[in-house]
Design a protein around this motif. Structure first.
Motif, mmCIF file in Angstrom:
data_model
loop_
_atom_site.group_PDB
_atom_site.id
_atom_site.type_symbol
_atom_site.label_atom_id
_atom_site.label_comp_id
_atom_site.label_asym_id
_atom_site.label_seq_id
_atom_site.Cartn_x
_atom_site.Cartn_y
_atom_site.Cartn_z
ATOM 1 N N LEU A 14 0.823 -1.208 0.000
ATOM 2 C CA LEU A 14 0.000 0.000 0.000
ATOM 3 C C LEU A 14 0.861 1.264 0.000
ATOM 4 O O LEU A 14 0.573 2.221 -0.731
ATOM 5 N N LEU A 15 1.928 1.268 0.781
ATOM 6 C CA LEU A 15 2.830 2.421 0.803
ATOM 7 C C LEU A 15 3.542 2.611 -0.532
ATOM 8 O O LEU A 15 3.747 3.741 -0.991
ATOM 9 N N ILE A 17 2.372 1.725 -3.514
ATOM 10 C CA ILE A 17 1.376 2.250 -4.460
ATOM 11 C C ILE A 17 1.124 3.727 -4.203
ATOM 12 O O ILE A 17 1.033 4.527 -5.140
ATOM 13 N N SER A 18 1.044 4.112 -2.929
ATOM 14 C CA SER A 18 0.804 5.527 -2.630
ATOM 15 C C SER A 18 2.000 6.387 -3.040
ATOM 16 O O SER A 18 1.828 7.517 -3.504
ATOM 17 N N THR A 19 3.213 5.858 -2.920
ATOM 18 C CA THR A 19 4.389 6.590 -3.381
ATOM 19 C C THR A 19 4.342 6.791 -4.886
ATOM 20 O O THR A 19 4.645 7.882 -5.395
ATOM 21 N N LEU A 21 1.652 6.884 -6.749
ATOM 22 C CA LEU A 21 0.591 7.847 -7.051
ATOM 23 C C LEU A 21 1.030 9.278 -6.767
ATOM 24 O O LEU A 21 0.731 10.191 -7.537
ATOM 25 N N ILE A 22 1.724 9.477 -5.663
ATOM 26 C CA ILE A 22 2.203 10.820 -5.335
ATOM 27 C C ILE A 22 3.176 11.311 -6.403
ATOM 28 O O ILE A 22 3.105 12.458 -6.837
ATOM 29 N N LEU A 39 7.536 8.436 3.331
ATOM 30 C CA LEU A 39 7.022 7.091 3.081
ATOM 31 C C LEU A 39 8.160 6.089 2.906
ATOM 32 O O LEU A 39 8.064 4.942 3.358
#
Length: 80
Positions: A14-15, A17-19, A21-22, A39
Motif C-alpha cells: 500500500l505504501l 502504491i501511494s508513493t 501515485l504521489i 514514506l
C-alpha cells in the motif's frame, strides 16, 4: 506471527502504491519530495524491524540505524 508478517507485507504494498501515485499526480515540489522521503523512511523501518528482526537487536543498533537514516534523509531533502 504469520498474520503480522502478512499485514506488514500488505502495508508495504500500500505504501509503495501511494508513493507511485504521489510521484505521478503531484508536480515535483518540496512537499512531494518530503512525502515520498517520509514514506520511504517508513518502509525502511518496517522492513528492517519486522523482516530483519532488528526489534530484537541491541539498542545501539536500533539507535544507530535511526540516526544514520535521519542524516541521509536530511541530506537528500536539503539537496532539493
Amino acid at each position: 506471527m504469520k498474520k503480522t508478517l502478512l499485514f506488514t507485507y500488505g502495508f508495504l504494498i500500500l505504501l509503495t502504491i501511494s508513493t507511485a501515485l504521489i510521484s505521478n499526480l503531484v508536480a515535483v515540489s518540496g512537499l512531494a519530495v518530503g512525502l515520498i522521503m517520509g514514506l520511504s523512511m517508513l518502509k525502511f523501518f518496517l522492513v528492517s524491524f519486522q523482516f530483519m528482526e532488528l526489534k530484537k537487536a541491541n539498542s545501539f543498533w536500533k539507535g544507530s540505524l535511526i540516526f544514520v537514516l535521519g542524516v541521509i534523509v536530511l541530506v537528500l531533502i536539503s539537496l532539493k
